[in-house]
Each structure stands twice: as C-alpha cells, then as structure tokens.
Design an enzyme around this catalytic site. Structure first.
Site, PDB file in Angstrom:
ATOM      1  N   ASN A   7      28.335  11.145  42.460  1.00 44.33           N
ATOM      2  CA  ASN A   7      29.303  10.048  42.506  1.00 44.33           C
ATOM      3  C   ASN A   7      28.661   8.934  43.315  1.00 44.33           C
ATOM      4  O   ASN A   7      28.572   9.037  44.541  1.00 44.33           O
ATOM      5  CB  ASN A   7      30.604  10.539  43.162  1.00 44.33           C
ATOM      6  CG  ASN A   7      31.605   9.408  43.350  1.00 44.33           C
ATOM      7  OD1 ASN A   7      31.417   8.306  42.832  1.00 44.33           O
ATOM      8  ND2 ASN A   7      32.666   9.672  44.108  1.00 44.33           N
ATOM      9  N   LYS A   9      29.730   6.041  43.898  1.00 46.12           N
ATOM     10  CA  LYS A   9      30.701   5.168  44.570  1.00 46.12           C
ATOM     11  C   LYS A   9      30.288   3.710  44.352  1.00 46.12           C
ATOM     12  O   LYS A   9      29.760   3.392  43.285  1.00 46.12           O
ATOM     13  CB  LYS A   9      30.825   5.560  46.049  1.00 46.12           C
ATOM     14  CG  LYS A   9      31.099   7.067  46.211  1.00 46.12           C
ATOM     15  CD  LYS A   9      31.488   7.499  47.590  1.00 46.12           C
ATOM     16  CE  LYS A   9      31.731   9.009  47.613  1.00 46.12           C
ATOM     17  NZ  LYS A   9      32.164   9.505  48.904  1.00 46.12           N
ATOM     18  N   HIS A  92      40.099  10.538  43.382  1.00 43.39           N
ATOM     19  CA  HIS A  92      39.196  10.692  44.523  1.00 43.39           C
ATOM     20  C   HIS A  92      39.946  10.307  45.800  1.00 43.39           C
ATOM     21  O   HIS A  92      40.761   9.378  45.784  1.00 43.39           O
ATOM     22  CB  HIS A  92      37.950   9.811  44.341  1.00 43.39           C
ATOM     23  CG  HIS A  92      36.879  10.137  45.336  1.00 43.39           C
ATOM     24  ND1 HIS A  92      36.916   9.693  46.628  1.00 43.39           N
ATOM     25  CD2 HIS A  92      35.776  10.914  45.229  1.00 43.39           C
ATOM     26  CE1 HIS A  92      35.860  10.178  47.286  1.00 43.39           C
ATOM     27  NE2 HIS A  92      35.148  10.921  46.451  1.00 43.39           N
ATOM     28  N   GLU A  94      39.135   8.638  48.272  1.00 46.78           N
ATOM     29  CA  GLU A  94      39.004   7.231  48.682  1.00 46.78           C
ATOM     30  C   GLU A  94      39.996   6.358  47.920  1.00 46.78           C
ATOM     31  O   GLU A  94      40.531   5.387  48.467  1.00 46.78           O
ATOM     32  CB  GLU A  94      37.556   6.762  48.471  1.00 46.78           C
ATOM     33  CG  GLU A  94      36.637   7.346  49.540  1.00 46.78           C
ATOM     34  CD  GLU A  94      35.212   7.596  49.092  1.00 46.78           C
ATOM     35  OE1 GLU A  94      34.774   7.029  48.081  1.00 46.78           O
ATOM     36  OE2 GLU A  94      34.520   8.390  49.777  1.00 46.78           O
ATOM     37  N   GLU A 162      37.400  18.647  47.311  1.00 44.82           N
ATOM     38  CA  GLU A 162      36.692  17.810  48.273  1.00 44.82           C
ATOM     39  C   GLU A 162      37.557  17.635  49.524  1.00 44.82           C
ATOM     40  O   GLU A 162      38.419  16.736  49.563  1.00 44.82           O
ATOM     41  CB  GLU A 162      36.398  16.424  47.682  1.00 44.82           C
ATOM     42  CG  GLU A 162      35.500  16.437  46.473  1.00 44.82           C
ATOM     43  CD  GLU A 162      34.741  15.118  46.310  1.00 44.82           C
ATOM     44  OE1 GLU A 162      33.521  15.173  46.177  1.00 44.82           O
ATOM     45  OE2 GLU A 162      35.360  14.048  46.346  1.00 44.82           O
ATOM     46  N   GLY A 168      31.300  12.415  53.461  1.00 41.73           N
ATOM     47  CA  GLY A 168      30.517  11.399  54.158  1.00 41.73           C
ATOM     48  C   GLY A 168      30.403  11.617  55.651  1.00 41.73           C
ATOM     49  O   GLY A 168      30.034  10.704  56.385  1.00 41.73           O
ATOM     50  N   SER A 205      29.661  16.271  51.773  1.00 47.12           N
ATOM     51  CA  SER A 205      28.425  16.439  52.552  1.00 47.12           C
ATOM     52  C   SER A 205      27.499  17.528  52.000  1.00 47.12           C
ATOM     53  O   SER A 205      26.871  18.248  52.776  1.00 47.12           O
ATOM     54  CB  SER A 205      28.751  16.700  54.026  1.00 47.12           C
ATOM     55  OG  SER A 205      29.408  15.575  54.579  1.00 47.12           O
TER      56      SER A 205
HETATM   57  P1  13P Z   1      29.406  12.888  50.274  1.00 46.39           P
HETATM   58  O1  13P Z   1      28.516  13.828  49.493  1.00 46.39           O
HETATM   59  O2  13P Z   1      28.722  11.592  50.645  1.00 46.39           O
HETATM   60  O3  13P Z   1      30.067  13.564  51.421  1.00 46.39           O
HETATM   61  O4  13P Z   1      30.584  12.421  49.269  1.00 46.39           O
HETATM   62  C1  13P Z   1      31.274  13.383  48.554  1.00 46.39           C
HETATM   63  C2  13P Z   1      32.134  12.702  47.575  1.00 46.39           C
HETATM   64  O5  13P Z   1      33.071  12.016  47.941  1.00 46.39           O
HETATM   65  C3  13P Z   1      31.839  12.870  46.145  1.00 46.39           C
HETATM   66  O6  13P Z   1      32.870  12.419  45.352  1.00 46.39           O
END
Ligand code: 13P
Length: 243
Positions: A7, A9, A92, A94, A162, A168, A205
């Site tokens: 992803n 982002k 997601h 976010e 997740e 992150g 992560s």
């Molecule tokens: P990270 O791997 O940067 O923690 O992000 C995970 C994520 O949100 C994938 O959708």
C-alpha cells in the site's frame, strides 16, 4: 495462495516507480512460489503501472460509495472496473480516522466494488486504546459484521487485520497476537459468509526482519505492507520469506 500486497499510500513519483519496478525485476520469483503480488497505488499512476507490471495485481486505495455523477474529486467503482483494476482497499484505518469514514460507507463501497467486479480488500483493526481496554475482538466483530452486511457472499474479498497501533510505528503485533486474532477473524467470517475462502492478511510494520516469523508462523495468508513497500529490496525481501 499467499499474498504480498503493498500500500503505497500518498507516496511515490513517476521516477521512483520506474526505479521500483527495475529493483523488483532483479529478484527471481520461483515458478512454484504461489505468491500473488499486488500494489495499491495512487490513482494518477494506475494506468502507467498497468503497462509496466506483469503478473502483479494493481489496485486503488479508496473508492467512492456513489455511482458516477456530481461528486467532484471522487473516483467511482465503475471507473476502477473500466480500467481493469484487480482490487481496491476499503476501510483503511487512515481513511476511518483522518476522513471520518464510517462502517456504513465501508459497506456501501464494498457493494459498489462488487457490482463492477473489482475485488475489495477490507482493512479492519483496533486502536491502541481499544487494545489496552481488551476490546479488540468486539471492535473487529463489529467492523466485519457491518462491512459484510448484505454483500454478495459468492464474490471474492480479502481481509487485512491491521492493528492501528502497529501501523507506521515500527511496533508490529507479536506472532502470537496475530495468530490468535486472525484465527478469531477467520471463525467469524466463516459464520458470516458460510465458507472458508477469504484470505486474511496481516498489516502493521511488516519489514524484512519480522516477515519470516509473521508469514511462516502466524497462520496468515500474506501481508499488507506500507512503508517497506516503497523500497523494492525491502518489498522483495519480505516476499522471499514465502519462497
Ligand atoms: P506500515 O507497513 O507502514 O506499518 O503500514 C501498514 C499499512 O497501513 C498498510 O495498509
């Protein structure tokens, strides 16, 4: 089948994508590896990606819950289907936290994607406060139940667990936590859909140092990778845990 899905982002430039593609091609993927790769890329790069990536699913990171019409700035499921996208992330964390996306919107988006045969990749996960309060399972069950309300049970969907506190942060959930939680999710989805065919990924992560343990021991069907998917070497090192 196992899944390694990046992803991106709101990251990457056209030049960085070319470098990423070259970087990935340096790695030999064993013919019998049974790994499906996927990349969820920013909308503007989708058509270019389709040209340079073979055998890699290309997906979007979000979709409108509305049909085509007067929704300035939005992208519809009909458009994603029209350009032949393989999948689209929905829900997601976010989008839930920064854009106030509700479970009802997530459900509507899944239905729209199904209508245009774009596979939804549903993200679910608890916040740190919910984890600390011991309400992880309750939160996940509520997210899954609302997301799956009235969907077409015969069409494929992928689910990614997740935990928000692991995204992150460099602080992945432990193998034991992932195994237990994914087992719970699997059981609940079986009850809702009446079958066991839904792949369940872990995200949060994932990096080359923890991918072996997670992908081999946590009873997941793959990983959804954020930060480490921006780097071809890290992305392929994670994937190689499955070769
Ligand atoms: P990270 O791997 O940067 O923690 O992000 C995970 C994520 O949100 C994938 O959708």
């Amino acid at each position: 089948m196992k899944y390694i899905i990046g992803n991106w982002k709101m990251n990457m430039s056209a030049g960085e994508i070319v470098a990423f593609t070259r970087g990935v091609k340096k790695y030999k993927i064993p013919k019998n590896s049974n790994v499906q790769f996927g990349l969820a890329v920013p909308y503007v790069y989708i058509l270019g990606m389709a040209k340079i990536q073979d055998h890699v699913w290309i997906g979007a990171q979000n979709v409108s819950e509305h049909d085509n019409g007067a929704f300035t700035g939005e992208i519809s499921a009909s458009m994603l289907g029209d350009v032949g996208l393989d999948f689209c992330i929905v829900g997601h964390s976010e989008r839930r936290s920064l854009f106030n996306e509700t479970d009802e919107q997530v459900n509507a988006k899944i239905k729209k994607l199904q209508e245009y045969d774009v596979m939804p990749l549903l993200c679910i996960g608890e916040t740190e406060a919910q984890y600390e309060a011991g309400s992880t399972k309750e939160v996940l069950l509520s997210q899954i139940t609302k997301a799956f309300e009235g969907i077409d049970k015969t069409k494929s969907i992928i689910v990614a667990y997740e935990p928000v506190w692991a995204i992150g942060t460099g602080k992945s959930a432990s193998v034991e936590t992932i195994r237990e939680t994914v087992g719970f999710i699997r059981g609940e989805i079986r009850k809702l859909l009446g079958h066991n065919d839904t792949p369940i990924l872990y995200g949060g992560s994932v990096n080359p140092s923890n991918s072996n343990a997670i992908l081999r021991n946590a009873q997941v069907d793959g990983a959804l990778i954020g930060g480490a998917s921006l780097d071809a070497d890290k992305f392929m090192q994670i994937a190689s845990s499955l070769f």
